[in-house]
Enzyme design. Structure first.
Site, PDB file in Angstrom:
ATOM      1  N   ASP A   7      13.340   6.384  -5.990  1.00 50.98           N
ATOM      2  CA  ASP A   7      13.655   6.376  -4.394  1.00 50.98           C
ATOM      3  C   ASP A   7      14.936   5.421  -4.233  1.00 50.98           C
ATOM      4  O   ASP A   7      14.724   4.464  -4.580  1.00 50.98           O
ATOM      5  CB  ASP A   7      12.333   5.560  -3.792  1.00 50.98           C
ATOM      6  CG  ASP A   7      12.589   5.356  -2.468  1.00 50.98           C
ATOM      7  OD1 ASP A   7      13.177   6.219  -1.757  1.00 50.98           O
ATOM      8  OD2 ASP A   7      11.837   4.390  -1.726  1.00 50.98           O
ATOM      9  N   GLU A  67      14.532  11.255  -4.258  1.00 52.12           N
ATOM     10  CA  GLU A  67      14.234  11.923  -2.898  1.00 52.12           C
ATOM     11  C   GLU A  67      15.722  11.762  -2.168  1.00 52.12           C
ATOM     12  O   GLU A  67      16.850  11.161  -2.326  1.00 52.12           O
ATOM     13  CB  GLU A  67      13.764  10.573  -2.099  1.00 52.12           C
ATOM     14  CG  GLU A  67      13.378  10.865  -0.844  1.00 52.12           C
ATOM     15  CD  GLU A  67      12.444   9.973  -0.071  1.00 52.12           C
ATOM     16  OE1 GLU A  67      11.426  10.208   0.319  1.00 52.12           O
ATOM     17  OE2 GLU A  67      13.067   8.824   0.055  1.00 52.12           O
ATOM     18  N   ASP A 140       8.585   0.888  -2.555  1.00 55.32           N
ATOM     19  CA  ASP A 140       9.829   2.001  -2.885  1.00 55.32           C
ATOM     20  C   ASP A 140       9.128   2.493  -4.083  1.00 55.32           C
ATOM     21  O   ASP A 140       9.643   3.501  -4.793  1.00 55.32           O
ATOM     22  CB  ASP A 140      11.028   1.222  -3.164  1.00 55.32           C
ATOM     23  CG  ASP A 140      11.310   0.534  -1.721  1.00 55.32           C
ATOM     24  OD1 ASP A 140      12.209   1.152  -0.992  1.00 55.32           O
ATOM     25  OD2 ASP A 140      10.947  -0.663  -1.168  1.00 55.32           O
TER      26      ASP A 140
END
Length: 176
Positions: A7, A67, A140
């Protein structure tokens, strides 16, 4: 298959490494690369790059799932996150790890079966799929594990594995 989920960010880069075999996920390690707010931005990016290279060397993932960025209201933050994401992709490329990108909608669909799932639902399903006692923190980190699961769910198909193998062979040819 060992999958490193990431992330991206510049203050916190969540990461999670999972093994995906026979339709089951096993967490190998997870955590976050953090940089303090007062640190020079270029130094933050360098630190993220170096830490991600160390993670790749330690866990030797077969694939990385990252992501994709989506539009944010704060343009300054979006630009800074995009720069950190670029450093992340570079670290993975230089480590020889094939990269696959997923949108938040794809991650939610893969983990919860519903693309509009709320964050607490995604975090709880991530915990359950990895058989963890608690939801990992910071958020996260949990997000990174969900991204890794997404790759296992969608990238674990025979077709995707063959594409991964082709990408790895192409990359080896370019690196010579």
């Amino acid at each position: 298959m060992i999958i490193l989920g990431i992330d991206p960010g510049y203050a916190i880069v969540g990461w999670g490494c999972v093994r995906y075999e026979h339709g089951r996920f096993t967490p190998l390690a997870f955590g976050a690369v953090t940089t303090p707010a007062g640190m020079d931005f270029a130094v933050r990016l360098e630190y993220i790059y170096e830490e991600l290279q160390l993670l790749c060397a330690k866990y030797t993932p077969d694939a990385a799932a990252v992501e994709r960025l989506y539009f944010q209201n704060n343009q300054k933050t979006a630009i800074d996150v995009a720069q950190a994401r670029g450093v992340t992709l570079l670290a993975l490329k230089k480590s020889g790890v094939p990269v696959f990108e997923y949108t938040p909608l794809q991650v939610k669909s893969a983990v919860c079966g519903f693309g509009r799932a709320q964050k607490p639902q995604v975090m709880e399903m991530t915990r359950r799929l990895l058989n963890l006692k608690d939801v990992p923190h910071p958020d996260d980190t949990a997000d990174a594990l969900a991204i890794a699961i997404c790759h296992g769910q969608t990238g674990g198909t025979l077709l995707k594995r063959n594409l991964l193998k082709q990408r790895m062979e192409q990359q080896r040819g370019h690196d010579k």
